[in-house]
Enzyme design. Structure first.
Site, PDB file in Angstrom:
ATOM      1  N   HIS A 101      -9.737 -35.936  31.636  1.00 48.73           N
ATOM      2  CA  HIS A 101      -9.008 -35.562  30.319  1.00 48.73           C
ATOM      3  C   HIS A 101      -7.868 -36.121  30.304  1.00 48.73           C
ATOM      4  CE1 HIS A 101     -11.715 -32.103  31.436  1.00 48.73           C
ATOM      5  NE2 HIS A 101     -11.995 -31.821  29.956  1.00 48.73           N
ATOM      6  N   ASP A 104      -5.659 -34.221  32.436  1.00 56.68           N
ATOM      7  CA  ASP A 104      -5.614 -34.163  33.970  1.00 56.68           C
ATOM      8  C   ASP A 104      -4.814 -35.208  34.653  1.00 56.68           C
ATOM      9  OD1 ASP A 104      -7.643 -32.408  33.393  1.00 56.68           O
ATOM     10  OD2 ASP A 104      -9.271 -34.086  33.598  1.00 56.68           O
ATOM     11  N   GLU A 268     -24.871 -30.986  30.629  1.00 54.70           N
ATOM     12  CA  GLU A 268     -24.380 -30.163  32.120  1.00 54.70           C
ATOM     13  C   GLU A 268     -25.538 -29.113  32.411  1.00 54.70           C
ATOM     14  OE1 GLU A 268     -20.325 -29.489  32.480  1.00 54.70           O
ATOM     15  OE2 GLU A 268     -20.566 -27.643  33.707  1.00 54.70           O
ATOM     16  N   ASP A 309     -20.300 -24.002  37.940  1.00 56.59           N
ATOM     17  CA  ASP A 309     -19.712 -25.467  38.221  1.00 56.59           C
ATOM     18  C   ASP A 309     -20.033 -25.555  39.848  1.00 56.59           C
ATOM     19  OD1 ASP A 309     -19.530 -26.099  35.761  1.00 56.59           O
ATOM     20  OD2 ASP A 309     -17.089 -26.060  35.693  1.00 56.59           O
ATOM     21  N   ASP A 339     -19.092 -32.492  37.532  1.00 58.04           N
ATOM     22  CA  ASP A 339     -18.365 -31.808  37.032  1.00 58.04           C
ATOM     23  C   ASP A 339     -18.480 -30.237  37.854  1.00 58.04           C
ATOM     24  OD1 ASP A 339     -16.839 -29.853  35.301  1.00 58.04           O
ATOM     25  OD2 ASP A 339     -17.801 -30.411  33.440  1.00 58.04           O
TER      26      ASP A 339
HETATM   27  C1  XUL Z   1     -16.316 -27.392  30.600  1.00 61.90           C
HETATM   28  C2  XUL Z   1     -16.831 -28.584  30.791  1.00 61.90           C
HETATM   29  C3  XUL Z   1     -15.871 -29.437  30.763  1.00 61.90           C
HETATM   30  C4  XUL Z   1     -16.397 -30.781  30.055  1.00 61.90           C
HETATM   31  C5  XUL Z   1     -15.271 -31.942  29.863  1.00 61.90           C
HETATM   32  O1  XUL Z   1     -17.442 -26.331  30.687  1.00 61.90           O
HETATM   33  O2  XUL Z   1     -18.065 -28.883  31.263  1.00 61.90           O
HETATM   34  O3  XUL Z   1     -15.106 -29.850  31.837  1.00 61.90           O
HETATM   35  O4  XUL Z   1     -17.439 -31.413  31.039  1.00 61.90           O
HETATM   36  O5  XUL Z   1     -14.297 -31.336  28.957  1.00 61.90           O
HETATM   37 CO    CO Z   2     -18.784 -30.460  31.892  1.00 62.08          CO
END
Ligand code: XUL
Ligand code: CO
Length: 438
Positions: A101, A104, A268, A309, A339
């Site tokens: 990001h 970051d 994800e 995560d 992630d």
């Molecule tokens: C949050 C998430 C983020 C995105 C990028 O759940 O997955 O980290 O991957 O903004």
């Molecule tokens: Co993510």
């Protein structure tokens, strides 16, 4: 220049007999699987936020890990040392991509202008490090969810000034991503959703979100950014209801607003499970619609209702994920971005290595087994047979759209219909397990 991970040399492949925890046991970057090397198949990426910026804070406690590279009070010094540590870590790990990001890379300053100025300085350093190490940017994105101004959304905010701020931030993030040669740009709808419909104009918010995405596409064209745009769906957290709920829902949104030709999906694992889907479901849905773009490789805890995560160590799940990727013909220009973050009690810097090695080995094994399953055609043949009534007779007519209700009624009305073939789920689960057992 300081060395942050002194006890770690370059992580190498030592094979499954090795007992060295700082070595790969399955991930052998040069090993050929089918027509590509493991490195080319997997395109691993490190998440800058979890691994270098975050320090183990949670809802109930402060940071548990004091990272030495974040210890400088001057924001420029801190950003530069974070960058140095990141590139040392990624070089030693042997990962060729990272994702970041905007926030970051540098901490937010008093005004957007000041933050952008700081970013410009740090980007120069990041570029040098990228050239020196050959590590590339898989995707860039903008953090539109941490600062309190975004508490009620960014592109779906109730306030036009906040919307403008978010637009300016994405404009800059696109410029940076282009400057760093980013291969993709991600939109995760951080707080694009709502807490209660009692105060929400859903129609206006969705229209505004679509306009925002169109403006991003237009600006990318204007500056010559040719990377792939990706939407990363998530059904909830931080908001009660996020607009980009899952792949199917977000795809319908993109189609309605004529955005579908510009976007693919960054999927994800833990977001899939929060939506009540398996990771494979989301990957399959995207694959069959030709919108599978990239993966945020992690896993959740099915006993918990939030985004944990975790590093993806579940081989069964990874086999199925890699199966979809191989069927997709690969994931490039996307990749497998971790992630994922270490658990709060895993607070030592060395844990960052153990965690990534665990995820990389588990995905490497997943790749090898998925490839074997595909080569042996065991699932393909089973599925092919399961649907074989559609290959001839009335089934073929259905598939070819050459029949209608009246004809189907007269075909079936006096026929003695038998039960469909057994689904054989347990047989198939054991079949996949037998590949894992070796
Ligand atoms: C949050 C998430 C983020 C995105 C990028 O759940 O997955 O980290 O991957 O903004
Ligand atoms: Co993510």
């Amino acid at each position: 220049m300081a060395e942050y991970f002194k006890e770690v040399k370059k992580i190498s492949f030592k094979g499954k007999e090795s007992k060295d925890p700082l070595a790969f046991h399955y991930y052998n970057p040069e090993e050929k699987i089918g027509d590509k090397t493991m490195e080319e198949h997997l395109r691993f990426s490190v998440a800058y936020w979890h691994t270098f910026a975050a320090e183990g804070r949670d809802m109930f406690g402060v940071e548990s890990a004091a990272r030495p590279w974040n210890s400088f009070s001057d924001p420029l010094d801190r950003a530069l040392t974070r960058c140095d540590a990141a590139f040392e870590f990624m070089s030693k790990l042997g990962v060729k991509y990272f994702c970041t990001h905007d926030r970051d890379l540098v901490d937010e300053q008093e005004t957007l202008r000041e933050t952008n100025k700081l970013l410009d300085k740090v980007i120069e350093h990041v570029k040098e490090k990228m050239e020196e190490t050959g590590i590339k940017l898989l995707w860039g994105t903008a953090n539109l969810f941490t600062h309190p101004r975004f508490m009620q959304g960014a592109a779906t905010s109730c306030d036009a000034d906040i919307y403008a701020y978010a637009a300016a931030q994405v404009k800059k993030a696109l410029e940076i991503t282009k400057e760093l040669g980013g291969e993709n740009y991600v939109f995760w709808g951080g707080r694009e959703g709502y807490e209660t419909l009692l105060n929400t104009n859903m129609e206006l918010e969705l229209n505004n979100l679509a306009n925002f995405l169109h403006m991003a596409v237009d600006y990318a064209k204007q500056i010559g950014f040719n990377g792939q745009f990706l939407i990363e769906p998530k059904p909830k957290e931080p908001t009660k209801h996020q607009y980009d709920f899952d792949v199917a829902n977000s795809y319908a949104f993109l189609q309605k607003y004529d955005l579908d030709k510009y976007f693919k999906f960054n999927i994800e694992a833990n977001h899939a499970t929060l939506a009540g889907h398996t990771f494979q479901h989301e990957l399959r849905y995207a694959r069959i619609n030709n919108i599978l773009g990239s993966l945020d490789a992690n896993m959740g805890d099915l006993l918990l209702g939030w985004d944990t995560d975790q590093f993806p160590t579940n081989v069964f799940e990874n086999v199925l994920a890699m199966y979809e990727i191989l069927k997709n013909g690969g994931i490039a220009p996307g990749g497998l971005n971790f992630d994922s973050h270490v658990r709060r009690p895993s607070y030592e810097d060395i844990d960052l290595f153990y965690a990534h090695i665990a995820g990389m080995d588990a995905f490497a094994l997943g790749l090898k087994l998925a490839n074997k399953i595909l080569e042996d055609k065991v699932l393909d043949e089973f599925v092919e047979k399961r649907y074989n009534t559609f290959n001839s007779g009335v089934g073929k007519k259905i598939v070819d759209e050459e029949t209608n209700f009246e004809e189907l009624e007269s075909y079936i009305i006096d026929k003695k219909v038998s039960l469909p073939k057994s689904g054989r789920q347990e047989y198939l689960e054991n079949l996949v397990n037998r590949y894992i057992f070796g």
